[in-house]
Design a protein around this motif. Structure first.
Motif, PDB file in Angstrom:
ATOM      1  N   GLN A  86       0.828  -1.198   0.000  1.00  0.00           N
ATOM      2  CA  GLN A  86       0.000   0.000   0.000  1.00  0.00           C
ATOM      3  C   GLN A  86       0.869   1.257   0.000  1.00  0.00           C
ATOM      4  OE1 GLN A  86      -2.744   0.215   3.262  1.00  0.00           O
ATOM      5  NE2 GLN A  86      -3.966   1.833   2.342  1.00  0.00           N
ATOM      6  N   ASN A  87       0.446   2.240  -0.791  1.00  0.00           N
ATOM      7  CA  ASN A  87       1.135   3.525  -0.903  1.00  0.00           C
ATOM      8  C   ASN A  87       2.566   3.390  -1.427  1.00  0.00           C
ATOM      9  OD1 ASN A  87      -1.100   4.987   0.100  1.00  0.00           O
ATOM     10  ND2 ASN A  87      -0.498   4.478   2.197  1.00  0.00           N
ATOM     11  N   SER A  88       2.804   2.347  -2.201  1.00  0.00           N
ATOM     12  CA  SER A  88       4.112   2.144  -2.803  1.00  0.00           C
ATOM     13  C   SER A  88       3.969   1.994  -4.311  1.00  0.00           C
ATOM     14  CB  SER A  88       4.797   0.886  -2.232  1.00  0.00           C
ATOM     15  OG  SER A  88       5.066   1.047  -0.856  1.00  0.00           O
ATOM     16  N   VAL A  89       5.091   2.215  -4.997  1.00  0.00           N
ATOM     17  CA  VAL A  89       5.105   2.028  -6.441  1.00  0.00           C
ATOM     18  C   VAL A  89       6.312   1.198  -6.826  1.00  0.00           C
ATOM     19  CG1 VAL A  89       3.893   4.169  -6.927  1.00  0.00           C
ATOM     20  CG2 VAL A  89       6.379   4.176  -6.824  1.00  0.00           C
ATOM     21  N   HIS A  90       6.181   0.582  -7.987  1.00  0.00           N
ATOM     22  CA  HIS A  90       7.261  -0.241  -8.526  1.00  0.00           C
ATOM     23  C   HIS A  90       7.955   0.572  -9.610  1.00  0.00           C
ATOM     24  CE1 HIS A  90       9.357  -3.963  -9.224  1.00  0.00           C
ATOM     25  NE2 HIS A  90       9.025  -3.978 -10.511  1.00  0.00           N
ATOM     26  N   LEU A  91       9.252   0.807  -9.446  1.00  0.00           N
ATOM     27  CA  LEU A  91      10.019   1.607 -10.405  1.00  0.00           C
ATOM     28  C   LEU A  91      11.062   0.712 -11.070  1.00  0.00           C
ATOM     29  CD1 LEU A  91      11.394   5.184  -9.897  1.00  0.00           C
ATOM     30  CD2 LEU A  91      12.921   3.392 -10.719  1.00  0.00           C
ATOM     31  N   VAL A  92      11.091   0.735 -12.403  1.00  0.00           N
ATOM     32  CA  VAL A  92      12.051  -0.065 -13.169  1.00  0.00           C
ATOM     33  C   VAL A  92      12.874   0.880 -14.035  1.00  0.00           C
ATOM     34  CG1 VAL A  92      12.361  -1.901 -14.864  1.00  0.00           C
ATOM     35  CG2 VAL A  92      10.491  -2.040 -13.207  1.00  0.00           C
ATOM     36  N   ALA A  93      14.207   0.823 -13.846  1.00  0.00           N
ATOM     37  CA  ALA A  93      15.124   1.657 -14.627  1.00  0.00           C
ATOM     38  C   ALA A  93      15.985   0.761 -15.500  1.00  0.00           C
ATOM     39  CB  ALA A  93      16.003   2.496 -13.700  1.00  0.00           C
ATOM     40  N   THR A  94      16.148   1.116 -16.762  1.00  0.00           N
ATOM     41  CA  THR A  94      17.001   0.366 -17.685  1.00  0.00           C
ATOM     42  C   THR A  94      18.008   1.323 -18.311  1.00  0.00           C
ATOM     43  OG1 THR A  94      15.433   0.699 -19.495  1.00  0.00           O
ATOM     44  CG2 THR A  94      15.205  -1.326 -18.207  1.00  0.00           C
ATOM     45  N   GLY A  95      19.201   0.794 -18.612  1.00  0.00           N
ATOM     46  CA  GLY A  95      20.233   1.605 -19.235  1.00  0.00           C
ATOM     47  C   GLY A  95      21.499   0.806 -19.410  1.00  0.00           C
TER      48      GLY A  95
END
Length: 600
Positions: A86-95
C-alpha cells in the motif's frame, strides 16, 4: 574536479556531454533533451501525439569512443507501476554503464537516491537476468572491458511520495559483494518521472436522448488511484450534472505507443453515455476525467478538465403559425414551436389574448405534440423540433369580432400553464372576423418561418441559403425563395435583411434590380399557380413568388436575422405592405456548399 560541457545536435535532440577530470581517469556521462516539447493536453492537433524519446544508441554515437579508463553510462528509460504494498510504487530503470574499473570492481549495484531529502532510498544488486547484453555499446566502446555486458535493469519498490522528489540513479561497480561499498566506481544519472496529465476528448455526440462521451486520460498520478470517473460539470450553473465510474477502461494501444513511460496509457480510454437532461441542452458543459483513490471519487484524485462546450448552440426561440382562423363557430389554431430552452418543460399551452381589451380569453393544453419531421430536418439541433407541432380547436365568441387576437405558444413546467420559467412565443395579432381560415401551407418548406406581421398580407419562405462563393473575402451570398400575397400593391417590390441582435438593417435589395417596377405590378414575380389556387382573393397571387440572390458583406455570424418582403411606395420602403420571415441565428455552420448553391 573541473567540468567541461559540450552540446551536440542530433536531429531534434540536444545532447550534453559532461567531461569531469578526476584523479585516475575521465568520467563521461550523457543526457538527452528535446528541442520540441510534448503537446499540451487540451490543444493537441491530433488525438495522440508521441512524447519525444531519445534512444541510447543515438546518444552513444556522440560519446568519446575507445577511451582507455572510460566510465560512461546512459539511462534509457524509467517506468513506474502499482506495487503490491500500500502507498508504494514499482520503479524499473534500464540503461547501460561501461567502465574499465569493472575489472577490479566486479560487483554491480543500482542505488536510488533522493536528492530532495539527501538520502538513499533503496539499492539492488545487478546480477543474473538483470545484466543485459548491449552490442550497440560494445560497438562504440570496443576497448572498454565490460561494454558487451554493460546493460542493466534495476527494480525498486518505493513510497509513492518519492515520485515528486528529485531522484537520481547511481550505477556502481564495487569490490564489495555484500553491500556494494568498499572500492567503487559510480555514475550518477538523473531520473525524470513524468507526472503530467495527458488526455483528449475524442468526441461528444447526442443521439436518442443520450450524450455519448469518449476519449482517454493517461497519467502516472493514477498509480495509487484505481477508480476512474467521467464527470459532467455544468459550467454555467457551477455544479455537477452527473458522473459515471469506468469499470472497463478501453484499451488504447495508440496512447501507450505515444506515452510509453505512463503506466496506465494502454488502459486510459473511456466511452460512456449520460442521459440527456435540460442542463446538457441549455448550459455550457465541461467534462472531467478523474482518477481517484476513493470509491466515491470525491477525494484523493487527479483531474483532467476538458474544454467547456455547448452541446446545443441553437438557443433561438422558433415558431410558425400555420393556421389561425374561424369557421362554424370554431377557432382553429395550428403550427409549431421549437426551442431548446423548452426541453424538460412538459406542459405545452396555446393561449389567446384579446389585444383590444388586453385580456386573456382562452387557453388550451396541447396534450399530444404533433410530429413535425420538416421542422426537425431544418433544425436538427433543437431537441423538441420533431414533436413541436400543435393543433387545437377553441369555441369562437362573437364578442371577439373586430378584435385583434394574439396567439401565444407556451412551454412550461407548471401544470396549470403558468410558472416562473415559461418559454413563450407571441404570434402577430390578427382580426379573424370576415377573414377565411388560413389553410396549411401548400408547399412543404425546407425552412419553416414565422407568419406575416401584417393582417392583409400572407406569405411563406419556402427555403433559404447562405453560401461562401470564395470570390470576395468577407462576403457571402444570401438566397431565398417563397411567396407574398397582398392587395395593397405598390410601385416597388423590396426585400430587407434585418439583424435582430443589433436591431439594424443589414442590406436591402429589389426583386428586379435597382429600379422601380412599372406597369402591372400584380404581373411581376415568379409564377405560383399553387398560391393562386389557394389565395385567389389576392390580386397578385398568381405572380406572388420570389427568388432572390444578394451579396452580403461582413456578415455577423451568431446574430439573429429576419427577412422582410415588402411592396412599397419607394426604394426606401415608405408605406410598405410587408411580411416578415424569421431566419433565426445564422452561424458559419449554416454555410452551404457550391453544390447547394447550384441546386438552389
Amino acid at each position: 574536479m573541473k567540468e567541461h560541457k559540450k552540446l551536440y545536435k542530433a536531429g531534434k535532440l540536444w545532447l550534453t556531454a559532461t567531461i569531469a577530470l578526476v584523479a585516475g581517469g575521465i568520467m563521461l556521462t550523457s543526457t538527452a533533451s528535446a528541442d520540441t516539447t510534448a503537446p499540451a493536453q487540451q490543444e493537441q492537433t491530433s488525438q495522440v501525439t508521441p512524447a519525444p524519446v531519445a534512444s541510447a544508441t543515438t546518444q552513444q554515437q556522440f560519446a568519446a569512443a575507445n577511451d582507455q579508463g572510460a566510465n560512461a553510462a546512459c539511462l534509457d528509460s524509467v517506468k513506474v507501476a502499482p506495487a503490491t504494498e500500500q502507498n508504494s510504487v514499482h520503479l524499473v530503470a534500464t540503461g547501460w554503464h561501461a567502465a574499465d574499473a569493472s575489472q577490479d570492481n566486479p560487483y554491480r549495484y543500482a542505488i536510488l537516491y533522493d536528492n530532495t531529502a539527501n538520502q538513499e532510498v533503496a539499492r539492488v544488486k545487478v546480477a543474473g537476468e538483470d545484466v543485459i547484453n548491449r552490442s550497440d555499446v560494445q560497438k562504440v566502446y570496443a576497448n572498454v572491458a565490460n561494454s558487451q555486458k554493460s546493460g542493466f535493469q534495476a527494480s525498486f519498490n518505493i513510497p509513492v511520495t518519492k515520485l515528486t522528489n528529485s531522484l537520481s540513479l547511481v550505477s556502481r561497480y564495487s569490490n564489495d559483494a555484500k553491500n556494494g561499498e568498499g572500492q567503487h566506481t559510480d555514475v550518477w544519472l538523473p531520473i525524470h518521472i513524468d507526472m503530467n496529465n495527458y488526455g483528449y476528448l475524442d468526441g461528444v455526440e447526442v443521439n436518442d436522448n443520450q450524450v455519448h462521451v469518449h476519449g482517454w486520460h493517461a497519467t502516472n498520478q493514477a498509480i495509487t488511484r484505481s477508480h476512474h470517473f467521467i464527470i459532467a460539470f455544468d459550467k454555467t450553473q457551477n455544479r455537477e450534472i452527473a458522473r459515471q465510474e469506468i469499470k472497463d477502461n478501453n484499451v488504447r494501444n495508440d496512447v501507450a505507443k505515444a506515452y510509453p513511460s505512463v503506466f496506465n496509457a494502454n488502459q486510459s480510454g473511456f466511452d460512456v453515455n449520460f442521459n440527456l437532461n435540460p442542463a446538457f441542452v441549455n448550459d455550457e458543459v465541461q467534462f472531467i476525467s478523474r482518477w481517484s483513490g476513493a470509491t466515491d471519487g470525491n477525494s484523493d484524485y487527479a483531474d483532467d478538465w476538458f474544454t467547456p462546450q455547448r452541446l446545443f448552440n441553437d438557443q433561438a426561440n422558433r415558431a410558425s403559425l400555420d393556421q389561425f382562423g374561424e369557421k362554424d363557430g370554431q377557432m382553429t389554431i395550428a403550427g409549431w414551436h421549437a426551442a431548446n430552452q423548452a426541453y424538460g418543460k412538459e406542459y405545452h399551452y396555446i393561449i389567446v389574448i384579446d389585444k383590444t381589451t388586453g385580456k386573456e380569453v382562452a387557453r388550451q393544453r396541447v396534450t399530444t405534440g404533433q410530429s413535425r419531421p420538416d421542422v426537425a430536418k431544418v433544425f436538427p439541433q433543437i431537441v423538441n423540433a420533431a414533436n413541436s407541432g400543435f393543433s387545437v380547436t377553441i369555441p369562437y365568441n362573437k364578442d371577439w369580432d373586430g378584435h385583434n387576437l394574439q396567439v401565444v405558444s407556451r412551454w412550461t413546467d407548471d401544470q396549470a400553464g403558468n410558472g416562473q420559467n415559461t418559454v413563450d412565443y407571441w404570434f402577430t395579432p390578427t382580426i379573424l372576423a370576415g377573414q377565411p381560415a388560413q389553410p396549411s401551407q401548400p408547399v412543404q418548406p425546407s425552412q419553416p418561418s414565422q407568419p406575416s406581421q401584417a393582417t392583409n398580407d400572407q406569405g411563406y419562405l419556402d427555403k433559404w441559403l447562405v453560401v461562401n462563393p470564395g470570390m470576395h473575402p468577407g462576403t457571402i451570398i444570401f438566397c431565398a425563395k417563397g411567396w407574398h400575397v397582398t392587395n395593397n400593391l405598390k410601385h416597388y417590390r423590396r426585400f430587407v435583411l434585418l439583424d435582430n441582435t443589433t436591431n439594424q438593417v443589414v442590406t436591402s435589395f429589389m426583386n428586379n434590380g435597382d429600379h422601380p417596377i412599372d406597369g402591372a405590378i400584380d404581373q411581376y414575380g415568379d409564377n405560383r399557380p399553387d398560391i393562386a389556387a389557394k389565395y385567389g382573393q389576392y390580386r397578385n397571387a398568381a405572380k406572388s413568388g420570389f427568388n432572390i440572390q444578394a451579396y452580403w458583406t461582413n456578415p455577423q455570424f451568431g446574430h439573429d436575422y429576419t427577412l422582410v418582403s415588402q411592396y412599397a411606395d419607394d426604394e426606401n420602403g415608405t408605406n410598405a405592405s410587408e411580411v416578415r420571415f424569421h431566419l433565426g441565428v445564422i452561424t458559419q455552420a449554416n454555410l452551404g456548399t457550391e453544390q447547394d448553391f447550384e441546386q438552389f
